[in-house]
Enzyme design. Sequence first.
Site, PDB file in Angstrom:
ATOM      1  N   SER A  72      -0.062  24.681  21.971  1.00 12.14           N
ATOM      2  CA  SER A  72       1.317  25.132  21.830  1.00 12.14           C
ATOM      3  C   SER A  72       2.105  24.134  20.969  1.00 12.14           C
ATOM      4  CB  SER A  72       1.948  25.330  23.210  1.00 12.14           C
ATOM      5  OG  SER A  72       3.148  26.054  23.132  1.00 12.14           O
ATOM      6  N   ASP A 101      -2.833  35.955  23.992  1.00 12.38           N
ATOM      7  CA  ASP A 101      -1.649  35.136  23.701  1.00 12.38           C
ATOM      8  C   ASP A 101      -0.760  35.897  22.730  1.00 12.38           C
ATOM      9  OD1 ASP A 101       0.226  33.230  23.017  1.00 12.38           O
ATOM     10  OD2 ASP A 101      -1.225  31.665  22.520  1.00 12.38           O
ATOM     11  N   HIS A 160      -0.819  32.944  26.850  1.00 14.12           N
ATOM     12  CA  HIS A 160      -0.612  31.686  26.138  1.00 14.12           C
ATOM     13  C   HIS A 160      -1.023  30.480  26.977  1.00 14.12           C
ATOM     14  CE1 HIS A 160       1.170  28.833  23.377  1.00 14.12           C
ATOM     15  NE2 HIS A 160       1.953  28.360  24.332  1.00 14.12           N
TER      16      HIS A 160
END
Length: 384
Positions: A153, A323, A356
């Site tokens: 991320s 995701d 995610h």
Amino acid sequence: MDLNTSTEIAHRGIRLPGGVTLDCGVHLATVEIALSSVGTLNAARDNVVLVCHALTGDQYVAERHPLTGKPGWWARMVGPGLPIDTDRYYVLCMNVLGGCMGSTGPRSPRDAAEAEPWGTDFPPITIRDMVRAQRQVIAELGIARLFAVVGGSMGGMQVLQWAASYPELVFAAVPMATASFHSAQNIAFNEVSRQAIFADPDWSGGRYWAEARTPARGLAVARMMAHITYLSEEALTRKFGRRLRGEQHGTAAPLSLFGEMFEVESYLRHQGSSFVNRFDANAYLTITRAMDYFDIAADHDGDLAAAFAGTRTRFCVISFSSDWLFPTAQSRAVARALNRAAANVSFVEIETDKGHDAFLLDEPALDRTVRGFLAGAAEHAGLA
């Protein structure tokens, strides 16, 4: 500077001589970066793995968090015998510049002679500023080169920035669940979160600390909003479905317009309320904006391949099929740009319904991928 001689976890704050000059032009004269380290640094000092944390993470990657009492945010990945094996690698994790767990940020005093925090006067920072500060820490520690930089991320953004800004210092890079820029949709999500904080009556124009207040409700809503984007619909359905609270015990609450009706609501409220106990609202605003600014190709006329031209870093780009915050197409675009730059790159899409946050959860395919890539890179690097 003395570093670990055993696998015990060590914590320290590193004061950066000369401070840091930011992309916005402001020079921060006093900068301290908090970090943890675990593992044993080898004689050649070439077995260092830098783990970069995501938006709401911190330096407590492998050990129990001092505020929450929970295990480190990547304790399942970093440790003896784990994919990032501390029996083999010396692992560093730093709280980012702009953070609130010991690194210089909005909650820090403006200078040593003034106790008042920066607050909303803290200058805007970028992912490149975070990496620039990390680079200075590495130099202060006497480490000439990183074996690997790993993160997901926002951590993956830092990995890409490290490889673009300091390719000669990074042997291997593992960016996961990330992208080379923050999309318009993600900027929009962040803005809704920020507006929730601004709308809190305890926001007090960003000087809540001066009135012994905390914009807890706004910050909790911001966390709830963000947390929804970290999960997939499949994951939410599997975990909660449409169950009412207490339904499985035959004690479901009566229907109520304002009460907690569904288990998923209770879960999100818990996520929000627990978050405000460990995170500063101004730091949240600062870091989300840094993510929004991120566009690694911007300084290369939009040509992402040019950002990595001539790199000798070995890459493993990882995405997750469910995701939707950083979809696989964005990771593929990074891999293709690296191919155009003639980089050594592997790309892996992991099939999962966990969304995610899959990079933080139990995902055996991720473990195998990271372990295998690092082992192969270590062999090429000549690590014992």
